[in-house]
Scaffold this motif. Structure first.
Motif, PDB file in Angstrom:
ATOM      1  N   UNK A  46       0.792  -1.230   0.000  1.00 54.60           N
ATOM      2  CA  UNK A  46       0.000   0.000   0.000  1.00 54.60           C
ATOM      3  C   UNK A  46       0.818   1.271   0.000  1.00 54.60           C
ATOM      4  N   UNK A  47       1.802   1.378   0.885  1.00 56.76           N
ATOM      5  CA  UNK A  47       2.583   2.613   0.960  1.00 56.76           C
ATOM      6  C   UNK A  47       3.588   2.734  -0.179  1.00 56.76           C
ATOM      7  N   UNK A  48       4.072   1.608  -0.711  1.00 54.04           N
ATOM      8  CA  UNK A  48       4.967   1.707  -1.871  1.00 54.04           C
ATOM      9  C   UNK A  48       4.181   2.213  -3.080  1.00 54.04           C
ATOM     10  N   UNK A  49       2.930   1.798  -3.195  1.00 53.86           N
ATOM     11  CA  UNK A  49       2.073   2.296  -4.272  1.00 53.86           C
ATOM     12  C   UNK A  49       1.808   3.785  -4.076  1.00 53.86           C
ATOM     13  N   UNK A  50       1.537   4.202  -2.846  1.00 54.21           N
ATOM     14  CA  UNK A  50       1.331   5.629  -2.561  1.00 54.21           C
ATOM     15  C   UNK A  50       2.551   6.431  -3.000  1.00 54.21           C
ATOM     16  N   UNK A  51       3.728   5.968  -2.640  1.00 49.10           N
ATOM     17  CA  UNK A  51       4.955   6.695  -2.988  1.00 49.10           C
ATOM     18  C   UNK A  51       5.136   6.794  -4.504  1.00 49.10           C
ATOM     19  N   UNK A  52       4.924   5.686  -5.211  1.00 48.48           N
ATOM     20  CA  UNK A  52       5.082   5.696  -6.668  1.00 48.48           C
ATOM     21  C   UNK A  52       4.030   6.572  -7.345  1.00 48.48           C
ATOM     22  N   UNK A  53       2.788   6.516  -6.875  1.00 44.17           N
ATOM     23  CA  UNK A  53       1.747   7.370  -7.450  1.00 44.17           C
ATOM     24  C   UNK A  53       2.067   8.844  -7.217  1.00 44.17           C
ATOM     25  N   UNK A  54       2.554   9.171  -6.040  1.00 42.00           N
ATOM     26  CA  UNK A  54       2.932  10.557  -5.765  1.00 42.00           C
ATOM     27  C   UNK A  54       4.009  11.022  -6.741  1.00 42.00           C
ATOM     28  N   UNK A  55       4.996  10.173  -6.999  1.00 40.77           N
ATOM     29  CA  UNK A  55       6.046  10.509  -7.972  1.00 40.77           C
ATOM     30  C   UNK A  55       5.456  10.723  -9.358  1.00 40.77           C
ATOM     31  N   UNK A  56       4.573   9.791  -9.767  1.00 41.14           N
ATOM     32  CA  UNK A  56       3.957   9.901 -11.091  1.00 41.14           C
ATOM     33  C   UNK A  56       3.150  11.183 -11.247  1.00 41.14           C
ATOM     34  N   UNK A  57       2.579  11.660 -10.151  1.00 41.10           N
ATOM     35  CA  UNK A  57       1.750  12.866 -10.185  1.00 41.10           C
ATOM     36  C   UNK A  57       2.550  14.129  -9.893  1.00 41.10           C
ATOM     37  N   UNK A  58       3.862  13.995  -9.773  1.00 40.18           N
ATOM     38  CA  UNK A  58       4.711  15.165  -9.555  1.00 40.18           C
ATOM     39  C   UNK A  58       4.767  15.625  -8.111  1.00 40.18           C
ATOM     40  N   UNK A  59       4.452  14.748  -7.179  1.00 39.59           N
ATOM     41  CA  UNK A  59       4.416  15.128  -5.771  1.00 39.59           C
ATOM     42  C   UNK A  59       5.289  14.257  -4.900  1.00 39.59           C
ATOM     43  N   UNK A  60       4.950  14.267  -3.613  1.00 38.20           N
ATOM     44  CA  UNK A  60       5.724  13.508  -2.644  1.00 38.20           C
ATOM     45  C   UNK A  60       4.838  13.122  -1.469  1.00 38.20           C
ATOM     46  N   UNK A  61       5.315  12.141  -0.689  1.00 43.40           N
ATOM     47  CA  UNK A  61       4.652  11.730   0.541  1.00 43.40           C
ATOM     48  C   UNK A  61       5.706  11.673   1.637  1.00 43.40           C
ATOM     49  N   UNK A  62       5.330  12.166   2.814  1.00 48.50           N
ATOM     50  CA  UNK A  62       6.226  12.080   3.963  1.00 48.50           C
ATOM     51  C   UNK A  62       5.442  11.551   5.154  1.00 48.50           C
ATOM     52  N   UNK A  63       6.157  10.973   6.092  1.00 52.43           N
ATOM     53  CA  UNK A  63       5.528  10.425   7.291  1.00 52.43           C
ATOM     54  C   UNK A  63       6.160  11.052   8.525  1.00 52.43           C
TER      55      UNK A  63
END
Length: 162
Positions: free
Chosen positions: A88-105
């Protein structure tokens, strides 16, 4: 906002799913979405769940990895109390990259976690990512043709656009 609605929903769904899974009964989960005043959308999912040890906070974004949420009586921190694939979180990270963004915890073991996603309000064409997950998404970004056989018309639409 001109972003990929399906992918933003998937990010939010994965983050909420984890928050629900790792927050015990009686805990709290909050979700917020707002603009940052600089052409970005900020999504935050926070919980009062089990939290994530500092040493695990980067590893949880790797495929098939989960944080060590509990330590058993024998001291084995790798004992899992929660099921899941660890995708789940690896998908979140990759989707954020694809959309030009980022995720932090931000998280503290035993106190909860906050996941913050920052995405541009307007999706710009992104360069191809060198990622095995990105290869799988390519099929979803190609236009598909749907045929209306009753009227002989062809309707063309792009998957993932809302």
């Amino acid at each position: 906002m001109h972003q990929d609605q399906a992918r933003v929903q998937q990010i939010l769904n994965n983050l909420l799913s984890n928050a629900i899974k790792f927050t015990p009964e009686g805990g709290r989960i909050s979700v917020s979405a707002r603009g940052d005043g600089e052409a970005h959308l900020l999504l935050e999912v926070a919980d009062t769940g089990v939290g994530i040890a500092e040493e695990d906070q980067q590893a949880i974004f790797e495929k098939f990895r989960q944080g060590r949420s509990t330590v058993s009586a024998s001291g084995d921190a790798m004992t899992r109390e929660y099921s899941g694939t660890g995708l789940g979180l690896s998908i979140v990270k990759e989707l954020c990259k694809l959309l030009g963004g980022e995720v932090i915890v931000q998280s503290e073991l035993g106190k909860g976690s906050k996941f913050s996603v920052r995405l541009p309000l307007v999706l710009e064409e992104q360069p191809r990512l060198d990622s095995p997950l990105a290869d799988g998404f390519e099929q979803f970004t190609k236009p598909r043709a749907e045929f209306n056989t009753q009227q002989g018309n062809t309707i063309v639409g792009a998957r993932g656009q809302g």
